[in-house]
Structures are given as C-alpha cells and as structure tokens.
Scaffold this active site. Structure first.
Site: not given
Length: 537
Positions: A18, A60, A121
């Site tokens: 990923d 984040r 992915e």
DNA sequence: CATTGCTGGAAC
DNA sequence: GTTCCAGCA
C-alpha cells in the site's frame, strides 16, 4: 464481496503493498521542495479551499484529515502546503496518479502473481518465490541480512526493546526450529523488503506492506504501521489479532454490514463472532455472507490473488453540487462531451498500451426534482454497446442520458402539469466503459482503424456552458434502440455469409482486406462480448 | 442538493 | 442489465 471461500491446503505467502499517502508522494516527487513539509492534495479550490483527498503524515500530526476543506486544513495547520490536482476539460484529471500507480505495479509484477487492487494497492502471491528461497538460500544461511529487513515488525513480538529488537527479528527470521509456515513468511519478509527498496529506488515512492498467509490478513497488516514499514502476521498471532479487533476495521465490515452486526448481534470485535454458529450467521446475513463471516472470524480466507495488472473499467465523472446543478439539456450535453472526451482518450491509451478495448458504455447520473414531492427518485443508469471514437461516445452518452431522463420524468416528460413546471436538476454525471477484452492478436489494422477514430474533432460549438433552448432535433432520435442504426453500414462477411450491422461504420478507405479484417475482428469481438452476433440483420 | 472521483463486486 | 455497497486517493 462477502462470499465464502475456504482456505487452500498449503500455506501461501501473500503480501499487500500500500503506497503511503500516494497522491501526496506523487506531487512531492514532482515538486521535491515539498518533501518533508506538511502537504495535502486538494480537488478544486474555489469552494472553501477545495476538498482534501490525500494528507501527508506531517500534516496528519497537526490534525489535518482527508475530506476536510482546504480552508479547514489551513486553520488546523497554517503552514500546510496545498497542491491542487490537475484540471482538464473543466474536471479533475487523475491520470498523473494512475500512471504513477502503473509504475509501481510494473515493478511489483516481476516478483510473482500480482493483482492491482486499486490505484495504489497491490496484492502479491509470493508463495513460489518464498519456496524457492527456502530451498536455495533460507534466511538462516544468509551471512549478512539487509538492514531494512531487520526493521520489519513481527506481530506477537514486542517492539519496545529498542536496541536489541533488530537482533530479535534476526533470531525470529533465522530460527531453525520454526515450522514451515513461519519459514515461508520469513522468506516473504526478505522478498517484500527487497521489493519495497526497489520501488523506492525506481519511483522515489515509499510504501507499507503486510505479509501473511492470505489476502485478508495481509491487507489488515499493511495498515498497522505506516508509513514506510512492513509487518508479518505469523499463524500463531492470528487468533489474538482478531479476538480484540473492532469489527469495523475489517475490510467489507466498515459500512452497513458491520453496523448491523453490532446492532443486531451485539458483535463489537471479530472475536465476538466466534460464538455464533455458521448457521446462525447465515440466518442473519444470508448464506454466502454468513459463511464468509464464520471463516474470516477464524482468519480463514482462501481468496486468490488475481493475476491482473490493469483496471477492469474506465470512468469519468463529475458532480454539480448545490447551485451548480445542471438544469438544461445543452448544459448536460456540454459536460457529457467533456466526460466522453476524457473517457475516449483513456480508451485510446488502453488500446495503444495494452491492446484492449471496452465493449460496454454506461451512463450514470444523479438528479433531483425541484418543486416535487418524490424528488428522491433515483435517476436510472443506462448502458449500450460501446462504439469506439470520441464523437460516437459523446453521441451515445447523450442518447443514454435522454433515455434515462424520460424514464426519470415519467410518461408526461417535462410537460407542465397545471401551472407548475416540474423541473429536473442534474447533480452528477459519469460515463464509464467496461467489459474490456483483449484485441485478437495478429490484427494490427483494427488498431489503426480505432486509432483513426480516436482523434478529438475540432468543433466551434463546444463552449456552450450557458443554458439555452434546446433544438427539437437534439431531443429526438433516441428510444430503446439508441442511435446505433441510423448511420449503420452493412458489411457482408465472406465465409459465413452472415451479415452484421456495424454502427457508424464509414469504411474510410477502399482496402478490402482491411475492411474484412475489421469486420472479422469486430464481429468476433462483439460475439464474445455479447454471446451473439452483433446487431445481426 | 457541498467531498469528489474513481474502482470492484455481489445482489437483484 | 441495473442497483447498491464498500473502500480509498
């Protein structure tokens, strides 16, 4: 997706790879000065700063989340760098990210059976590679182990012993008394570490990976330590992993099905499922889903890695929220033309690069009716055989829209009933192409033909964004039999004598061989796609 | 009816 | 063939 599939007998080595905040990485590669800075990728920026679709890990940390508006992100993290996705034909253009995803796939595909699961992915079946390594050069035989390998996580082995942790990883990888399953996973760790290193070197992208005995566990694991890390799930760690795992964390259970398990059965963790019999789960969820749930709660998932490197469909869509909702046919037509242009361009690339062609065109739209009670009615989707070429796709897309609109509006069309005009609003449009088949080999002229069809025609009429009255002819000429027959040319096939109608087939040149080759390629193509002759006369 | 724009898969 | 669900940038 919840469909039951038992585990195969022998242990497999499956990896899920990923990419980390993929769109951000793509933009940071293009603009290296953004590396290391809090960064997010936004779509559009006119309304509240656009919508965030990818967020770097630095951003984040300050609480920036996907689906925030650009303005919100700036408020949470004033120094955040917002990069816009490219715009083409008035809509977001994701091709840059698609081709970056392809770069990654083509590297990973060399290692074994590879499945492109999404734009960023990939699943890998590394069983063969791991078995070979175990036979030829098992971990315990290696004199030097790559340093990156030793940074791997092993589920069930504590990581907080800082210094000597890498030594404990080495011990685990090289245990001579390990069972075969663990030894295969150890090989998987080394292989995946090497692949990730290769991806980084060749693309500059970091990724995370999970290595386990099946796809479900590999996928679950790849998300546990991001970014730029990998983790293995030994068989012995499965029970404990699942027992306390919130049910919503499982793929396929993040939505309504997961909610219904919580509310109807009081199931909060995957382990909570264990107390229910297979029959009980089937009663509540249907037989396929019930068996699937029974299996996954035990870590059983026999889904195979599909050897598929390319997407199964192409779509191009756009939403028209709030006051931007489309209210005239000509405006709808304008946007369908833009979407069809993009779709057609991507079909041409697919043809050129992969020698395949889609056979079905589908139109989706969302709509509401102002001034009406049942404004929630769904706008129907419509599909038809796909004809190659920009103008044909534009034409067919519009005809499909028209057919759907009539159904949506009911038998009275848009005729005013009483005083009030019942008016529709279009809030979303998309065109997609599916049922992609390989072009029969040895027919290169069919490619030349398709390519000749794929040029975007220069048109002066195209900028009609403003609403205006629609010409009567634009609303006619479409019914059940879409428009395919109107300009059809009939071409007899030599051998069988069967006659096919090929829509809008202009026979652009006099080369008989070329034409017959087109016909046989097309008819066999459509025969396969529809299991019957294409528009037999 | 302001996340948006894609994908894939099963149910119907 | 169409609808719905689900996941993810």
């Amino acid at each position: 997706m919840p469909v039951a599939r038992p585990e195969t007998s022998d242990a497999r080595v499956i990896a899920h790879v990923d990419m980390d905040c993929f769109y951000v990485q793509v933009e940071q590669r293009k603009q290296p000065e953004l590396r290391g800075l809090p960064t997010a990728v936004v779509q559009y920026n006119e309304w509240q700063g656009g919508g965030l679709i990818a967020v770097s890990y630095e951003a984040r940390k300050c609480g920036v989340k996907r689906s925030m508006r650009g303005d919100e992100a700036k408020a949470a993290c004033p120094e955040i760098q917002l990069v816009q996705v490219p715009v083409a034909r008035g809509k977001a253009d994701l091709n840059l990210y698609r081709s970056a995803g392809s770069e990654v796939v083509s590297i990973l595909a060399k290692s074994g059976k590879c499945e492109r699961a999404s734009i960023d992915e990939v699943y890998l079946d590394l069983t063969d590679a791991a078995e070979s390594m175990l036979a030829d050069a098992p971990p315990e035989s290696l004199e030097l182990m790559d340093k990156e390998v030793l940074k791997s996580h092993i589920l069930g082995i504590s990581r907080k012993d800082g210094d000597d942790f890498e030594e404990s990883v080495r011990d685990w990888l090289c245990r001579k008394d390990a069972d075969r399953r663990d030894k295969l996973l150890s090989c998987g760790i080394i292989i995946v570490s090497d692949l990730r290193k290769q991806v980084l070197k060749e693309t500059e992208f970091t990724c995370s990976a999970g290595i386990a005995h099946n796809k479900m566990l590999a996928k679950l694991a790849s998300g546990m330590n991001k970014p730029a890390q990998q983790i293995v799930v030994p068989y012995a760690a499965v029970q404990e992993l699942l027992s306390s795992l919130p049910i919503k964390k499982m793929k396929q259970l993040g939505g309504k099905l997961g909610t219904s398990l919580q509310t109807d059965l009081g199931v909060d963790t995957v382990g909570d499922l264990l107390q229910f019999s297979e029959t009980k789960l089937q009663e509540h969820n249907g037989s396929n889903t019930g068996t699937w749930l029974w299996n996954i709660s035990r870590g059983i998932s026999g889904e195979e890695v599909q050897g598929r490197l390319l997407p199964k469909s192409h779509g191009s869509g756009k939403t028209f929220p709030g006051p931007r909702a489309l209210k005239s046919l000509s405006n709808v037509q304008h946007w369908l033309n833009q979407l069809s242009e993009e779709l057609s361009e991507r079909l041409s690339s697919d043809l050129e690069q992969n020698k395949r062609i889609a056979s079905t065109l589908t139109l989706h739209a969302s709509a509401f009716k102002s001034r009406d009670s049942d404004s929630h009615k769904k706008f129907p989707s419509k599909s038809c055989p796909l004809r190659f070429g920009v103008t044909k796709i534009q034409e067919d897309a519009f005809n499909l829209f028209h057919a759907a609109l009539r159904e949506y509006m009911g038998p009275f069309g848009s005729k005013p009933q009483g005083n009030k005009q019942e008016t529709w609003r279009i809030t979303g449009l998309s065109v997609s192409a599916s049922k992609i088949v390989d072009i029969p080999s040895g027919t290169s002229s069919i490619m030349r033909y398709f390519q000749s069809q794929s040029t975007v025609p220069s048109r002066s009429v195209d900028g009609c964004v403003q609403d205006h009255v629609v010409t009567p002819s634009a609303s006619e000429g479409c019914s059940e039999q879409i428009s395919t027959e109107t300009q059809a040319a009939v071409i007899p096939e030599e051998d069988t004598g069967v006659t096919y109608t090929l829509p809008n087939f202009e026979t652009p040149d006099k080369d008989v061989d070329l034409v017959s080759e087109k016909v046989s390629a097309l008819s066999s193509h459509y025969s396969k796609a529809y299991n019957k002759p294409f528009l037999e006369v």
